[in-house]
Write an enzyme that holds these catalytic residues in place. Structure first.
Site, PDB file in Angstrom:
ATOM      1  CE  LYS A  59      -3.607  -2.322   2.663  1.00  0.00           C
ATOM      2  NZ  LYS A  59      -4.276  -2.394   3.977  1.00  0.00           N
ATOM      3  CB  CYS A  75      -1.781   0.840   8.349  1.00  0.00           C
ATOM      4  SG  CYS A  75      -1.299   2.512   8.684  1.00  0.00           S
ATOM      5  CG  ASP A  76      -3.017  -5.231   6.019  1.00  0.00           C
ATOM      6  OD1 ASP A  76      -3.923  -4.751   5.311  1.00  0.00           O
ATOM      7  OD2 ASP A  76      -3.012  -6.407   6.409  1.00  0.00           O
ATOM      8  CD  GLN A  77      -5.629  -5.115  13.520  1.00  0.00           C
ATOM      9  OE1 GLN A  77      -6.789  -4.935  13.206  1.00  0.00           O
ATOM     10  NE2 GLN A  77      -5.115  -4.712  14.673  1.00  0.00           N
ATOM     11  CB  ALA A 112       2.354  -4.307   9.325  1.00  0.00           C
TER      12      ALA A 112
END
EC number: 3.6.1.-
Length: 199
Positions: A59, A75-77, A112
Site C-alpha cells: 500500500k 498500514c495493515d492488520q 504493521a
C-alpha cells in the site's frame, strides 16, 4: 516541517488517530488487490505478521509512486488463531461463526506500519497483541451482534475494543494502538527520526 505526509488508507479511525496526535497529512487509497497479494504468501508459508507487513508495504509503495517526494504511511492488520487467518466478516452469520471460534481462546492481532517515499521502503514495523476472549454463549453472541450491528462487519474479528466489543475479552496483552490497527508510538518515533514531524 516541509515533508508531505500521506496516509495510504481511507480508514476514518486511522485518520482520527493521526489527527488526534497533531499530525498533518492527506489520505489516498492504494490500488492493490489485497487478497491477490496475500494468497500466494500464505501458500508459501508466510506468517500472519509477514503478511501484514507485506500488505502495508504494498500500500505504501503504491501510493508513494503516485505522490512524488511524499512520505507515505501504509498500514495493515491480520488476525490469526493458530494457523487460521481471519478477515472482516462478510455478513452477520460469518461474524457469529468468528466469535464462536474465538470464544475462550487467545487470538493474535498483527499490526504493521510502513513508511515509503518514491517507491522505496524507508522503514517497517510490526506489533503484536494477544487477545483472550472469555467463554461466550450463543445467546450473548447474538445479543452482542444485534447491539453493534454493521460495525461487526467493518472490523477483522467482528469487534471494536473501543466500544461494546471490549466486553468480549477476559485478557489483552498488547498496546492499544496495535489493537486498533496503527502502531502509533513506533510510527511517531520514526517520523521524528525522518524529520517529518517536530521533535
Amino acid at each position: 516541517m516541509t515533508v508531505k505526509l500521506v496516509l495510504a488508507s481511507k480508514s476514518p479511525f486511522r485518520s482520527a488517530l493521526l489527527k488526534n496526535a497533531g499530525i498533518e497529512f492527506s489520505t489516498a487509497s492504494a490500488d492493490i488487490d489485497e487478497r491477490a497479494v496475500e494468497a500466494p504468501l500464505y501458500e508459501s508459508g508466510a506468517t500472519p505478521e509477514d503478511v501484514a507487513q507485506i500488505l502495508a508495504e504494498a500500500k505504501a509503495i503504491d501510493v508513494s509512486e503516485k505522490n512524488p517526494g511524499a512520505v507515505v504511511i501504509g498500514c495493515d492488520q491480520t488476525l490469526s488463531l493458530g494457523d487460521e487467518i481471519f478477515h472482516k466478516p462478510h455478513d452477520m452469520e460469518a461474524a457469529r461463526r468468528q466469535l464462536q471460534k474465538f470464544s475462550g481462546k487467545t487470538h493474535q492481532l498483527n499490526s504493521a506500519v510502513v513508511l515509503a517515499r518514491d517507491g522505496k521502503t524507508l522503514w517497517r514495523h510490526v506489533s503484536i497483541a494477544h487477545m483472550t476472549m472469555r467463554d461466550l454463549d450463543a445467546g450473548f453472541i447474538g445479543r452482542y451482534l444485534g447491539r453493534v450491528g454493521d460495525i461487526a462487519l467493518s472490523n477483522v474479528g467482528a469487534y471494536q475494543v473501543e466500544g461494546p466489543g471490549i466486553q468480549l475479552f477476559e485478557k489483552i496483552d498488547g498496546d492499544y494502538f496495535t489493537i486498533v490497527g496503527l502502531p502509533l508510538l513506533p510510527l511517531l518515533a520514526e517520523l521524528r527520526r525522518e524529520k517529518c514531524i517536530d521533535g
